[in-house]
Design a protein around this motif. Structure first.
Motif, PDB file in Angstrom:
ATOM      1  N   ALA A   1       0.843  -1.191   0.000  1.00  0.00           N
ATOM      2  CA  ALA A   1       0.000   0.000   0.000  1.00  0.00           C
ATOM      3  C   ALA A   1       0.880   1.243   0.000  1.00  0.00           C
ATOM      4  O   ALA A   1       2.067   1.191   0.289  1.00  0.00           O
ATOM      5  CB  ALA A   1      -0.921  -0.009   1.217  1.00  0.00           C
ATOM      6  N   GLY A   2       0.277   2.376  -0.318  1.00  0.00           N
ATOM      7  CA  GLY A   2       1.011   3.632  -0.331  1.00  0.00           C
ATOM      8  C   GLY A   2       1.287   4.126   1.076  1.00  0.00           C
ATOM      9  O   GLY A   2       0.950   3.486   2.067  1.00  0.00           O
ATOM     10  N   PRO A   3       1.925   5.279   1.204  1.00  0.00           N
ATOM     11  CA  PRO A   3       2.226   5.821   2.527  1.00  0.00           C
ATOM     12  C   PRO A   3       0.960   6.040   3.341  1.00  0.00           C
ATOM     13  O   PRO A   3      -0.086   6.393   2.806  1.00  0.00           O
ATOM     14  CB  PRO A   3       2.918   7.153   2.208  1.00  0.00           C
ATOM     15  CG  PRO A   3       3.397   7.009   0.800  1.00  0.00           C
ATOM     16  CD  PRO A   3       2.417   6.110   0.114  1.00  0.00           C
ATOM     17  N   SER A   4       1.047   5.819   4.622  1.00  0.00           N
ATOM     18  CA  SER A   4      -0.115   5.992   5.486  1.00  0.00           C
ATOM     19  C   SER A   4      -0.518   7.455   5.538  1.00  0.00           C
ATOM     20  O   SER A   4       0.316   8.334   5.756  1.00  0.00           O
ATOM     21  CB  SER A   4       0.197   5.492   6.894  1.00  0.00           C
ATOM     22  OG  SER A   4      -0.861   5.835   7.777  1.00  0.00           O
TER      23      SER A   4
ATOM     24  N   PRO B   1      -4.903   1.898  12.374  1.00  0.00           N
ATOM     25  CA  PRO B   1      -6.057   1.591  11.521  1.00  0.00           C
ATOM     26  C   PRO B   1      -5.700   1.742  10.041  1.00  0.00           C
ATOM     27  O   PRO B   1      -5.090   2.737   9.651  1.00  0.00           O
ATOM     28  CB  PRO B   1      -7.101   2.631  11.954  1.00  0.00           C
ATOM     29  CG  PRO B   1      -6.705   3.015  13.334  1.00  0.00           C
ATOM     30  CD  PRO B   1      -5.208   2.947  13.360  1.00  0.00           C
ATOM     31  N   PRO B   2      -6.048   0.767   9.215  1.00  0.00           N
ATOM     32  CA  PRO B   2      -5.712   0.856   7.785  1.00  0.00           C
ATOM     33  C   PRO B   2      -6.575   1.886   7.066  1.00  0.00           C
ATOM     34  O   PRO B   2      -7.633   2.295   7.559  1.00  0.00           O
ATOM     35  CB  PRO B   2      -5.982  -0.556   7.271  1.00  0.00           C
ATOM     36  CG  PRO B   2      -6.990  -1.122   8.212  1.00  0.00           C
ATOM     37  CD  PRO B   2      -6.697  -0.499   9.561  1.00  0.00           C
ATOM     38  N   PHE B   3      -6.119   2.279   5.894  1.00  0.00           N
ATOM     39  CA  PHE B   3      -6.828   3.245   5.052  1.00  0.00           C
ATOM     40  C   PHE B   3      -6.810   2.729   3.626  1.00  0.00           C
ATOM     41  O   PHE B   3      -5.750   2.487   3.058  1.00  0.00           O
ATOM     42  CB  PHE B   3      -6.153   4.623   5.136  1.00  0.00           C
ATOM     43  CG  PHE B   3      -6.810   5.689   4.296  1.00  0.00           C
ATOM     44  CD1 PHE B   3      -7.912   6.373   4.761  1.00  0.00           C
ATOM     45  CD2 PHE B   3      -6.313   6.007   3.034  1.00  0.00           C
ATOM     46  CE1 PHE B   3      -8.506   7.372   4.005  1.00  0.00           C
ATOM     47  CE2 PHE B   3      -6.905   6.994   2.265  1.00  0.00           C
ATOM     48  CZ  PHE B   3      -8.011   7.679   2.745  1.00  0.00           C
ATOM     49  N   GLU B   4      -7.986   2.520   3.058  1.00  0.00           N
ATOM     50  CA  GLU B   4      -8.117   2.033   1.686  1.00  0.00           C
ATOM     51  C   GLU B   4      -8.919   3.038   0.876  1.00  0.00           C
ATOM     52  O   GLU B   4      -9.988   3.480   1.310  1.00  0.00           O
ATOM     53  CB  GLU B   4      -8.812   0.663   1.657  1.00  0.00           C
ATOM     54  CG  GLU B   4      -8.025  -0.465   2.293  1.00  0.00           C
ATOM     55  CD  GLU B   4      -6.837  -0.898   1.449  1.00  0.00           C
ATOM     56  OE1 GLU B   4      -6.907  -0.726   0.208  1.00  0.00           O
ATOM     57  OE2 GLU B   4      -5.863  -1.409   2.017  1.00  0.00           O
TER      58      GLU B   4
ATOM     59  N   SER C   1     -12.362  -5.532   3.148  1.00  0.00           N
ATOM     60  CA  SER C   1     -11.793  -6.317   4.239  1.00  0.00           C
ATOM     61  C   SER C   1     -10.430  -5.786   4.656  1.00  0.00           C
ATOM     62  O   SER C   1     -10.072  -5.819   5.838  1.00  0.00           O
ATOM     63  CB  SER C   1     -11.686  -7.794   3.836  1.00  0.00           C
ATOM     64  OG  SER C   1     -12.967  -8.369   3.716  1.00  0.00           O
ATOM     65  N   ARG C   2      -9.653  -5.294   3.695  1.00  0.00           N
ATOM     66  CA  ARG C   2      -8.361  -4.707   4.061  1.00  0.00           C
ATOM     67  C   ARG C   2      -8.533  -3.449   4.908  1.00  0.00           C
ATOM     68  O   ARG C   2      -7.616  -3.051   5.623  1.00  0.00           O
ATOM     69  CB  ARG C   2      -7.543  -4.391   2.809  1.00  0.00           C
ATOM     70  CG  ARG C   2      -7.152  -5.613   1.988  1.00  0.00           C
ATOM     71  CD  ARG C   2      -6.033  -5.283   1.019  1.00  0.00           C
ATOM     72  NE  ARG C   2      -6.364  -4.191   0.125  1.00  0.00           N
ATOM     73  CZ  ARG C   2      -6.973  -4.311  -1.039  1.00  0.00           C
ATOM     74  NH1 ARG C   2      -7.335  -5.522  -1.465  1.00  0.00           N
ATOM     75  NH2 ARG C   2      -7.216  -3.260  -1.802  1.00  0.00           N
ATOM     76  N   ALA C   3      -9.709  -2.821   4.817  1.00  0.00           N
ATOM     77  CA  ALA C   3      -9.997  -1.637   5.624  1.00  0.00           C
ATOM     78  C   ALA C   3     -10.605  -2.000   6.974  1.00  0.00           C
ATOM     79  O   ALA C   3     -11.029  -1.108   7.716  1.00  0.00           O
ATOM     80  CB  ALA C   3     -10.941  -0.708   4.871  1.00  0.00           C
TER      81      ALA C   3
END
Length: 507
Positions: free
Chosen positions: A187-190, A271-274, A299-301
């Motif tokens: 994934a890209g930068p948070s 916490p992830p960010f999609e 689901s990745r989020a």
């Protein structure tokens, strides 16, 4: 006749099942058959295993070999069984000690040159093995750091099949092979590194963002281009608290299976960010694929944020598939190869322009869109979907001289305090945030005074609010009270929550 046994792990969704891999070698015409409900990629293990064994300097047994994956009724997929199939075959042939491999779990893909390659989903696979009491696990060297994150696992990292065979008692030479690195779609930068102070003006939208973060609510932002919708959404993860231990393991397991996890940093604690592009398909957003479905962006989020920029530009089918996870917090994907269940309790953030051209500001004098174009544009956001969105806010263009707002750190402290109040109130329940609590539970704690919900009753009578919407307004009202440090919402809190849901219309 000879029989060799070892163990592997089959993943159905995030659920792992320990599988017994049996290899039966009979004195007959040479053949190799694989049974036990394998998919196409697993059936190809016959050729990979044969080539890997011979490339490792081990004689291939010229007998009739039957490999069974038990239980046979469980669907099995992927190349992660290669290593287990090879070890069971070598155990049946007497190359390795059958007693030493019987209770060891082997997970890895084999290259034709005998190298052990990494596979996806090692974290949930090893966790399932440890939960079943099988703590000895052999994995590819590139998967070792990820497997070691599972408490109680005795992980052995290997680079080649010959190395595995020697470890189990074979008398072969271990070749010096180059390492295999895991290939990941990173994934890209948070976005959590961005500060909320960078958003100029937009006090109402910032307030809605704070409420969304505090209670785990879904949010819709409508405004012309350049008003800060994307900036606000990208800063929402920075307001959320760190993941707890159980959530971190679950989120990391999803990303391990999706191939987006880098074990160098340990478990995913933030916490992830999609933010999928508006051309994304249903399979890429909610999950899909042949055989057992793989996790998608929803689901990745999990336990994070799913942001759909230019939401009306997404296909209608994509938007409608989000209704199940918004309601239940999980996705159940049915395919011919079986059903996969993935967690998907995310915060949905939608951003949209006021019209297709985006210039319908104020009286909309610069807007070139026809009325039917506007209706068609917002028609993509169906009533059932919008009914599940707790907060809706309209953004206006910022003006020169608008002051900067508070920093992410300052807002995050208030969010943490509100989350702590919710955790104390919901300690004896299965819920964690106000967004998850059923309306009946919240109404029961408002007391007998119907004056608190008089505005909601009138909105229901006018048809501007559904009964589901009433529950969601009450959830937001409780969050507003938590942010203010009150033990329960007041009539003003309920009124403000209603305004936040209806964008000021029909309140």
């Amino acid at each position: 006749m000879a029989l060799g046994r070892t163990l592997g792990v089959a993943l159905v969704g995030l659920t792992g099942h320990v599988v017994e891999v049996e290899a039966h070698l009979a004195p007959s015409l040479p053949a190799f058959s694989l049974v036990g409900l394998p998919d196409a990629s697993l059936a190809e293990a016959r050729d990979r295993v044969r080539a890997a064994v011979t490339s490792s300097g081990i004689a291939w047994p010229n007998r009739r070999i039957t490999v069974n994956l038990s239980p046979a009724s469980l669907p099995k997929s992927g190349s992660g069984f290669d290593l287990a199939v090879a070890v069971a075959t070598l155990a049946g042939a007497g190359v390795v000690d059958p007693a030493r491999v019987r209770d060891v779990v082997h997970v890895g893909e084999l290259g034709l040159d005998g190298r052990v390659r990494p596979v996806r989903g090692v974290l949930p696979a090893v966790a399932a093995a440890v939960a079943a009491g099988r703590t000895q696990v052999v994995v590819a060297e590139a998967n070792a750091a990820e497997a070691a994150l599972v408490p109680g696992a005795d992980v052995v990292a290997v680079r080649s099949l010959a190395q595995v065979a020697v470890r189990h008692g074979a008398d072969v030479e271990v070749p010096d092979v180059p390492p295999v690195h895991a290939e990941r779609t990173m994934a890209g930068p948070s976005p959590a590194t961005s500060d909320l102070r960078e958003v100029v003006g937009q006090d109402e939208a910032r307030s809605c963002l704070e409420v969304a973060a505090a209670g785990g609510h879904h949010l819709l932002m409508v405004g012309p281009p350049g008003t800060g919708k994307t900036m606000l959404a990208a800063r929402l993860p920075g307001l959320l608290p760190d993941l707890g231990e159980a959530d971190a393991v679950e989120v990391t397991a999803v990303h391990s299976l999706a191939g987006t996890f880098d074990p160098a940093g340990g478990l995913l604690r933030r916490p992830p960010f999609e933010d999928p592009h508006h051309t994304a398909t249903s399979a890429s957003v909610v999950g899909g694929g042949s055989g057992i479905a793989r996790p998608g962006a929803a689901s990745r989020a999990h336990r994070g944020v799913l942001f759909l920029d230019e939401a009306p530009e997404f296909a209608t089918a994509v938007l409608q598939t989000l209704r199940q996870p918004l309601e239940h917090g999980e996705l159940v994907l049915h395919r011919a190869g079986g059903a996969a269940r993935y967690p998907a309790r995310f915060q949905l953030v939608l951003a949209a322009n006021p019209c297709p051209c985006g210039r319908a500001v104020g009286k909309g004098l610069d807007c070139s869109c026809r009325p039917e174009q506007r209706r068609r544009y917002f028609g993509k956001l169906s009533g059932p979907l919008l009914d599940r969105i707790d907060l809706q806010v309209e953004l206006q263009p910022a003006r020169a001289g608008d002051p900067d707002g508070e920093s992410t750190a300052a807002v995050a402290r208030r969010v943490a305090t509100a989350r702590a109040a919710q955790a104390e109130r919901l300690a004896a329940t299965p819920w964690r945030t106000n967004a998850e609590v059923p309306g009946a539970w919240l109404r029961a704690r408002l007391g007998p005074d119907r004056g608190l919900v008089a505005d909601l009753d009138r909105a229901v009578d006018r048809g501007t609010l559904s009964l589901r919407g009433v529950d969601r307004v009450l959830r937001v009202a409780w969050t507003i009270a938590d942010l203010a440090g009150r033990p329960s919402p007041t009539a003003a809190d309920v009124g403000r929550a209603l305004l936040m849901r209806t964008r000021g219309h029909g309140a």
